[in-house]
Design a protein around this motif. Sequence first.
Motif, PDB file in Angstrom:
ATOM      1  N   ASN A  54       0.846  -1.188   0.000  1.00  0.00           N
ATOM      2  CA  ASN A  54       0.000   0.000   0.000  1.00  0.00           C
ATOM      3  C   ASN A  54       0.880   1.236   0.000  1.00  0.00           C
ATOM      4  O   ASN A  54       1.884   1.298   0.719  1.00  0.00           O
ATOM      5  CB  ASN A  54      -0.912   0.010   1.223  1.00  0.00           C
ATOM      6  CG  ASN A  54      -1.814   1.237   1.272  1.00  0.00           C
ATOM      7  OD1 ASN A  54      -1.498   2.222   1.926  1.00  0.00           O
ATOM      8  ND2 ASN A  54      -2.930   1.179   0.572  1.00  0.00           N
ATOM      9  N   ASN A  56       0.378   5.320   0.506  1.00  0.00           N
ATOM     10  CA  ASN A  56      -0.516   6.417   0.872  1.00  0.00           C
ATOM     11  C   ASN A  56       0.292   7.706   0.909  1.00  0.00           C
ATOM     12  O   ASN A  56       1.074   7.939   1.830  1.00  0.00           O
ATOM     13  CB  ASN A  56      -1.165   6.139   2.228  1.00  0.00           C
ATOM     14  CG  ASN A  56      -2.200   7.188   2.611  1.00  0.00           C
ATOM     15  OD1 ASN A  56      -2.279   8.256   2.002  1.00  0.00           O
ATOM     16  ND2 ASN A  56      -3.008   6.899   3.609  1.00  0.00           N
ATOM     17  N   LYS A  62       4.793   6.292   4.017  1.00  0.00           N
ATOM     18  CA  LYS A  62       3.903   6.228   2.865  1.00  0.00           C
ATOM     19  C   LYS A  62       3.770   4.829   2.264  1.00  0.00           C
ATOM     20  O   LYS A  62       2.706   4.467   1.768  1.00  0.00           O
ATOM     21  CB  LYS A  62       4.381   7.222   1.805  1.00  0.00           C
ATOM     22  CG  LYS A  62       4.449   8.650   2.376  1.00  0.00           C
ATOM     23  CD  LYS A  62       4.715   9.677   1.345  1.00  0.00           C
ATOM     24  CE  LYS A  62       4.972  11.059   1.933  1.00  0.00           C
ATOM     25  NZ  LYS A  62       4.108  11.474   3.038  1.00  0.00           N
ATOM     26  N   GLU A 351      -3.595   7.503  -3.083  1.00  0.00           N
ATOM     27  CA  GLU A 351      -3.312   6.190  -2.483  1.00  0.00           C
ATOM     28  C   GLU A 351      -3.510   5.095  -3.512  1.00  0.00           C
ATOM     29  O   GLU A 351      -4.402   5.187  -4.359  1.00  0.00           O
ATOM     30  CB  GLU A 351      -4.228   5.949  -1.276  1.00  0.00           C
ATOM     31  CG  GLU A 351      -3.923   4.685  -0.496  1.00  0.00           C
ATOM     32  CD  GLU A 351      -4.729   4.570   0.793  1.00  0.00           C
ATOM     33  OE1 GLU A 351      -4.501   3.619   1.563  1.00  0.00           O
ATOM     34  OE2 GLU A 351      -5.603   5.442   1.028  1.00  0.00           O
TER      35      GLU A 351
END
Length: 372
Positions: A54, A56, A62, A351
Amino acid sequence: MLNLAIGEYSTTDVINQLHAKNGVREVKFRYDLLNKYEVKIGELLVADSENSINFNSLANIKRTGIFNFRETELKDVDWLNDRVQPVFLLKMPDGKFIKWPLGMFLLSSPTRKDNFGVWREVEAYDPSVILNENRFDNRYYIQANTKYIDAITTILNSAGIRKVNITNHNGIISIDKEFEIGTSKLEAINQLLSEINFTSIWVDTFGYFTSKPYILPGDRETEYSYKTDDLSITYDGAVNELDLFNVPNKWIITASNPEKAPLTSVYVNDSLNSITSTINRGRVITDFRQIDDIYSQEVLDNYTRRISYNASNIYEKFYFNTCLMPHHDFMNVLYIEYKNLNIASEFIETEWSIDLQAGAKMSHSVRRVINI
């Protein structure tokens, strides 16, 4: 965004293969084990599913990941120092594979699970976790007349970080600056970056700590397009949101420091083309903020426009899924055409998330660029 032109293959060659123009697309993944010097020392096998990354852009750390390794694979892993670098491999029409790294991750203590053998579920974080966990053990002072970039680099180096890719800036800190004991080095760096209107710091797929001047999305070029056409890799089921309740149309930001004359910046959205402007709404909704310091009045004015632009509630949000794509990173500008919802515009991707499994989906969260 990562470069799609690799070796003998042009950007068009790679895009055609990613979009399965020839009718076939083969993707696989590899997990490289790196030592603390980021030298590859092996490869790890993972479970067939339940591995993901992931990213973000709005988070402090992040890039995060979850990986499931067979326990026997991990007997020689140094949990305190080794890193894992997942790699995306795409088969080209001539049978060769090209690759993109998907990030560099530090490993946390894993959870052990029994599932036809012992597996370890590992939560992983990009190297910015080093800055987040490293805090000042005394009040930290920065002398006036220090260049912002020098001050930031000094803090990075004090945390053992040498791989730095921050755009140069000639701004000088005009007064002595102090950070309280216990402040994380990540927080301090991001505060200094904000004072020269740079992006927050993030780590690229090769482990470089990166930041550059913030540019309003409307002033940036499109980096990639997703269209529902013959080469579409976008799935049905996209979601479109627009929430205009309590959206500010006036911003007041003051920089107040006892050693400097106070600075104030005011920005008013009075555009006839904006549905939330003071003119079209018929009332003023004010967002007031106070900050400790900023480099100059010009930077404060730009910062105020940035805050007005980035006020989260003014954005039209769009959520969609595609086939897995390897080249996304921080705040990419995407052009999205989704005919079923009459979407055809540029968006900023805040994201994205991918399941590291052939045939899986990649989810995208984007916000529409709105003129203010």
